[in-house]
Design a protein around this motif. Sequence first.
Motif, PDB file in Angstrom:
ATOM      1  N   GLY A   1       0.799  -1.221   0.000  1.00  0.00           N
ATOM      2  CA  GLY A   1       0.000   0.000   0.000  1.00  0.00           C
ATOM      3  C   GLY A   1       0.825   1.261   0.000  1.00  0.00           C
ATOM      4  N   ARG A   2       0.116   2.384   0.023  1.00  0.00           N
ATOM      5  CA  ARG A   2       0.734   3.705   0.127  1.00  0.00           C
ATOM      6  C   ARG A   2       0.263   4.353   1.422  1.00  0.00           C
ATOM      7  NH1 ARG A   2      -1.807   6.630  -4.560  1.00  0.00           N
ATOM      8  NH2 ARG A   2      -3.550   5.381  -3.766  1.00  0.00           N
TER       9      ARG A   2
ATOM     10  N   ASP B   1      -3.550   0.451   1.809  1.00  0.00           N
ATOM     11  CA  ASP B   1      -3.152   1.820   2.158  1.00  0.00           C
ATOM     12  C   ASP B   1      -3.296   2.071   3.655  1.00  0.00           C
ATOM     13  OD1 ASP B   1      -2.631   2.292  -0.486  1.00  0.00           O
ATOM     14  OD2 ASP B   1      -4.488   3.365  -0.890  1.00  0.00           O
TER      15      ASP B   1
END
Length: 564
Positions: free
Chosen positions: A192-193, A266
């Motif tokens: 994820g970010r 995320d």
Amino acid sequence: MGYVLGLGGPYHHDASACLVADGRVVAFAEEERFSRIKHHRDSRSAAASAAWCLHQAGIGWSDVDEVAVAWNPYWPNDCDHIADKDMIAELLGPAARDAGGPRRLTVIGHHLAHAASAFYPAGVTDAAVVVVDGSGDGISTSIHHGTRTGLHTLREFPFTQSLGWFYQFATEHAGLGDWTNAGKLMGLAAYGRPTVDLDFLNPASCGYHLDLTGYGLPPDADHTARYSDFSYYRDLRRAYGKAFTDAGVPALPTAGDDTHRGIAADLAASAQLLLQRCLISVVATALDETGSTALCLAGGVALNCTTNGILARTPDIETLFVQPAASDAGCALGAALECAHRRGEYTVPGPRQTHTLLGPDYDNHAIETALQTAGADYTTPPDIATAAARLLADGKVIGWHQGRAEAGPRALGARSILADPHTTASRDRINRDIKRRELWRPLAPSMLDLGPWTTTPDGPAECMIVAHDATPRARQQIPGVVHVDGTLRPQRVDPDLQPAYARLLHAFAAETGIAVVLNTSFNGPGEPIVGSPADALSSGARLGLDAIVIGDYLITPPPSSSTR
């Protein structure tokens, strides 16, 4: 000879027992390996593991000088001893009482027991000791200074500031399951970010600060009365649900193979990054206040390999020791060592702990009895390690049961499932068909030499608890054990401790050119790591392994469940 028995994890999960003789650890086992209930949930009893520890040492209850438990059942009131007969019977079982078991138990504070489990086995004379978990005896994070005179507590963060619970509820919100699945969030984070703003938790000069006032839980309010009855915990779950939703992440469904592509990843990346920042701040505070360059870690959050890898590469930290059994089970070890130190039976520095092979083992008679009971077809090859290596080189997935069992959550070549790391095919088969879990879950390597495979070959690597950056060669030649973020969690195998496992690695190198195998825990969904040969046979049959090695015996294929 002086014997001290430590009991850990009495919060209705992760019960364990550890026996120390004249300051030396002689036996350590978790109750789940006997009860076959994962984490031994909903029970405080450490009866089976305690009885095994005494049996291993060849002693009875009359030989035990002191029993220490890592839990104050009367918190927030102070308590030095437990003398309640019913409570002692709950912890040790009525058989212990009938056999002349202890009439009272010494109480070692939960976080002090965690700290002791990290400092005393670290082999250093001076260290900053940091404990981070969900909560124990009202404390969630603590900083200690370990010296020759013992442990001195410097800071304590209350349960209202729990980083462990923050990470746990992020795990739940991401659809990954309850507190037992926090490792999934760590693995998912790499996909994820870190774009989710979790502004209710921030690093601070003293470590960090958590403020859920906007969700009805101001951190400075007195929530003590609602701690023991779990009402605060229930309110905290609801508060986190609202906080994560307000941050733009709705409660997510149960994770699947595509979870790594969405907002769950995320959230995982954001929670992981925030946890890392807070822990780095806590560690900086600990190093500054102790003046030490050695760091010791314990508590459930210390199982976060990613953060441990960052700390291992921190210039201010010359020595890092993470207790391999960092969860509440490790408190048995800490309680016993703290008690032994107070009795003058353990002096600092002791030897550095380099393994967790402290549980039960089984001789050939016990193994053959299990094989005959299961109706298993088996052979005894001239060299079991060479036979196993050939199977692995042929792409087989095998169960490996050798010597004394490991303590802690990582299988380290005693109760392991092994495969070829050359491709991701074996990893995917294990996740999809054998473990029956998400395909994005990373698996780890066992190796003889870190040099070709990690950029920090001198870093801590005994117990798969510290992430290392993989070399380009590792990414190319052993992709089955390199995570998507380019890290791996290696175990450096000591031939003196695990001669059969080392021979297997040498034999596998002769077959394939590399002395590395993929290693994951020998257990199926929802079950503990196998303990006995019978456990290995039944689990191997359910999982569909291609073969099982138990001691000198090779079972191919494992007996089907219908023959057990």
